[in-house]
Motif scaffolding. Structure first.
Motif, PDB file in Angstrom:
ATOM      1  N   LEU A  87       0.845  -1.190   0.000  1.00  0.00           N
ATOM      2  CA  LEU A  87       0.000   0.000   0.000  1.00  0.00           C
ATOM      3  C   LEU A  87       0.881   1.242   0.000  1.00  0.00           C
ATOM      4  CD1 LEU A  87      -3.043   0.864   0.297  1.00  0.00           C
ATOM      5  CD2 LEU A  87      -2.579   1.051   2.755  1.00  0.00           C
ATOM      6  N   ALA A  88       0.558   2.197  -0.880  1.00  0.00           N
ATOM      7  CA  ALA A  88       1.316   3.446  -0.966  1.00  0.00           C
ATOM      8  C   ALA A  88       0.358   4.618  -1.059  1.00  0.00           C
ATOM      9  CB  ALA A  88       2.242   3.428  -2.184  1.00  0.00           C
ATOM     10  N   LEU A  89       0.814   5.760  -0.579  1.00  0.00           N
ATOM     11  CA  LEU A  89       0.036   6.990  -0.643  1.00  0.00           C
ATOM     12  C   LEU A  89       0.626   7.890  -1.718  1.00  0.00           C
ATOM     13  CD1 LEU A  89      -2.192   8.771   0.735  1.00  0.00           C
ATOM     14  CD2 LEU A  89      -0.333   9.754   2.098  1.00  0.00           C
ATOM     15  N   VAL A  90      -0.227   8.318  -2.660  1.00  0.00           N
ATOM     16  CA  VAL A  90       0.175   9.241  -3.716  1.00  0.00           C
ATOM     17  C   VAL A  90      -0.802  10.418  -3.671  1.00  0.00           C
ATOM     18  CG1 VAL A  90       0.597   9.569  -6.178  1.00  0.00           C
ATOM     19  CG2 VAL A  90       1.032   7.337  -5.132  1.00  0.00           C
ATOM     20  N   GLY A  91      -0.361  11.531  -3.113  1.00  0.00           N
ATOM     21  CA  GLY A  91      -1.267  12.665  -2.953  1.00  0.00           C
ATOM     22  C   GLY A  91      -2.422  12.307  -2.047  1.00  0.00           C
ATOM     23  N   ASP A  92      -3.646  12.432  -2.549  1.00  0.00           N
ATOM     24  CA  ASP A  92      -4.840  12.097  -1.781  1.00  0.00           C
ATOM     25  C   ASP A  92      -5.395  10.728  -2.160  1.00  0.00           C
ATOM     26  OD1 ASP A  92      -4.859  14.490  -0.354  1.00  0.00           O
ATOM     27  OD2 ASP A  92      -5.941  15.536  -1.944  1.00  0.00           O
ATOM     28  N   GLU A  93      -4.552   9.907  -2.772  1.00  0.00           N
ATOM     29  CA  GLU A  93      -5.005   8.588  -3.207  1.00  0.00           C
ATOM     30  C   GLU A  93      -4.119   7.490  -2.638  1.00  0.00           C
ATOM     31  OE1 GLU A  93      -6.703  10.238  -7.507  1.00  0.00           O
ATOM     32  OE2 GLU A  93      -4.949   8.906  -7.467  1.00  0.00           O
TER      33      GLU A  93
END
Length: 257
Positions: A87-93
């Protein structure tokens, strides 16, 4: 004549062996409850201090978890045939891998609405975002770099420890210029230079939890790394572990005499 010429030719020195990766030190800062039914595959903080978790088996595949109590705030399900992984966070996604389905799901962080599907070949294990690109593991010694928006493969690097390939790279966490990775079925986390693939530090977390859950269940291994940027600590846990443990990592030369 040829033999004499070859004998006089300079001999190139053998390449220097890589320096052994130093062992890093750690201190426990806090211990926090964790759902022991959660087979943790991915763990990541956002910049507001919210904690998100990807789970392979259980009542939910994607969760927001209160970082101090372990309480599940909300959750979403993947299709039954898919298994949540890195799981990774890219901006608000949030971008969530699946194990063998060859699909990555892009979720809205706030509403847990599925936005986009990306396809890839091979297995999905770990994922993190370095601020520009995604870094993905597949259980081998290779890290694959992917476009943060399109998920297109941009290249890869082979991870080595003391000059030898290091396989079973699992859950990932990007911090600054380094990638931190669980090594599957061990209590080891390694720090990787993504430019060269070389391991630049090893973290042996033996003894961090007692009794070790793997004593009762061989699958309950260390897995899950989330960096708390504000505190500059790591929150680590494992598959079906009853605790999340906050640790502070120290370089060897930073030890007190």
């Amino acid at each position: 004549m040829l033999a004499a010429i070859l004998a006089a030719a300079p001999v190139a020195p053998a390449p220097a062996a890589p320096a052994p990766a130093p062992g890093l030190e750690w201190d426990v800062v806090s211990r926090r409850p964790h759902d022991a039914a959660a087979f943790t595959q991915g763990l990541v903080f956002d910049d507001e201090g919210r904690l998100f978790e990807s789970v392979l088996y259980g009542d939910a595949d994607l969760r927001e978890v209160r970082p101090w109590s372990g309480t599940v705030v909300r959750s979403a399900r993947l299709p039954a045939a898919w298994r949540g992984e890195g799981l990774a966070l890219v901006g608000d996604e949030l971008v969530q891998l699946t194990w063998k389905a060859g699909v990555a799901v892009r979720w809205d962080k706030d509403g847990f609405d599925a936005l986009t599907l990306h396809t890839y070949e091979g297995e999905g294990w770990g994922l993190c975002h370095d601020g520009e690109r995604l870094v993905m593991s597949d259980g081998s010694e290779r890290l694959t770099f992917r476009h943060a928006e399109t998920f297109e493969a941009l290249g890869h690097v082979r991870v080595t420890l003391d000059g030898a390939p290091l396989e079973d790279i699992n859950e990932l966490e990007c911090v600054g210029d380094a990638v931190w990775a669980n090594v599957w079925r061990t209590d080891t986390i390694v720090r990787i230079d993504p430019a060269s693939g070389q391991v630049t530090g090893r973290l042996d977390l033996s003894g961090i939890i007692e009794p070790h859950p793997a004593q009762a269940d061989a699958g309950a291994v260390l897995n899950g790394i989330a960096h708390d940027a504000e505190a500059d600590t790591f929150l680590v846990t494992g598959k079906n572990w009853p605790e999340m443990i906050e640790i502070r990592v120290r370089e060897p030369d930073a030890l007190s005499p």
